[in-house]
Design an enzyme around this catalytic site. Sequence first.
Site, mmCIF file in Angstrom:
data_model
loop_
_atom_site.group_PDB
_atom_site.id
_atom_site.type_symbol
_atom_site.label_atom_id
_atom_site.label_comp_id
_atom_site.label_asym_id
_atom_site.label_seq_id
_atom_site.Cartn_x
_atom_site.Cartn_y
_atom_site.Cartn_z
ATOM 1 C CB CYS A 114 -8.482 -3.444 -6.205
ATOM 2 S SG CYS A 114 -7.320 -3.719 -5.084
ATOM 3 C CG HIS A 253 -6.947 -5.303 -9.823
ATOM 4 N ND1 HIS A 253 -5.864 -4.587 -9.456
ATOM 5 C CD2 HIS A 253 -7.008 -6.207 -8.535
ATOM 6 C CE1 HIS A 253 -5.615 -4.353 -8.236
ATOM 7 N NE2 HIS A 253 -6.179 -5.670 -7.751
ATOM 8 C CG ASN A 283 -3.213 -5.626 -5.509
ATOM 9 O OD1 ASN A 283 -3.445 -4.447 -5.854
ATOM 10 N ND2 ASN A 283 -4.109 -6.483 -4.955
#
Length: 327
Positions: A114, A253, A283
């Site tokens: 990520c 993020h 996500n």
Amino acid sequence: MSLRATILATGSHVPARVLTNADLEKMVDTSDEWITSRTGIKTRHIAGPGEYTSILAAHAAQKALAAAGLGAADIDVLVVATISAEMTMPSCACLVQKEIGAVNAFAFDVNAACSGFLYALSVAEKQILADPSLKILVIGAETLSSRVDWQDRNTCVLFGDAAGAVILGSSHRGDGLLAEKLFSDGSLYNLLYIDAAQSLNADLRNEDFQGSSIKMAGRDVFKYAVKAMESAVQVVLDKAGVAVSEVSLVVPHQANIRIINKLGQKLGLDPEKIYINVSRYGNTSAATIPLALDEANRAGRLQSGDLVMLCAFGGGFTWGATLIKWQ
Ligand code: COA
């Protein structure tokens, strides 16, 4: 003014298919109430047949190229941050190169989960500093729907598919990447990992093959993520000599609304200054930051001279922050 790498344009793309919490209620033992209260996620986009990571990435790249007024042949370097490419070799970046016709670029992938987009941006920045004439496509793209166990309610509600792209060039006007700091701690790899991937190889689509999905110790990841991003942001603010109050927009993020809210509280951020779209996309790993940047950019939330803080956390563990003065 000193030479800096700067973002010239942005683009993004998500697959058309939307998976709602109500849809997930029919697939696993979960509820809209549980997912919303624990994660803030309402919907996520899921790739359909043929919508591979490289295809999403190519669409995002084409939108960024159009916004920059550049053709694919103008690109010198093409970097894709991903952990869900459809093939192990060649790189996703080479497949994107083929798809868009970036015939003059050299192309490669970056794997930092990520945090991948921030890592890719860092690598690209160094290329620009070495040769200011370069134009670089930096993409974060994922189809995490291909890496999720759709029977595991602990993880399948969290992730989605998307791609975001930026074009990096050089500037002497004071805008661009001001400061960054990246971190990794491989000793914590077993708190968030995928031990072997699905691919176009039909042998690996065997239903008995259990190794292909995301494994996560959710509570541990949560705690580390907040602490790590908070300290990375502080380090970068100190490096740049900038107070948190001077930052116009923080683009974190997008994993979970509670992680983002905790981070905002710890940094003492005005909630209005945090860009949040996790409710719509879930996500999307390396794609969250460039997707959010593109949305913010197209919505007019990024003005010339704005200080924009990006921060990320992901498997590895990897984490970091990057401060940009918008062009
Ligand atoms: N629907 C309903 N119940 C669920 C569920 C779901 N989708 N997923 C898990 N549960 C259950 C668990 O089985 C557990 O039940 P039990 O108490 O009977 O064992 C209960 O909910 C609590 O689980 P827990 O894991 O302790 O919940 P939590 O409050 O920590 O929330 C996460 C779980 C995953 C939302 C949270 O830990 C988190 O967001 N972690 C970070 C994840 C992340 O962002 N990862 C990527 C970072 S890059």
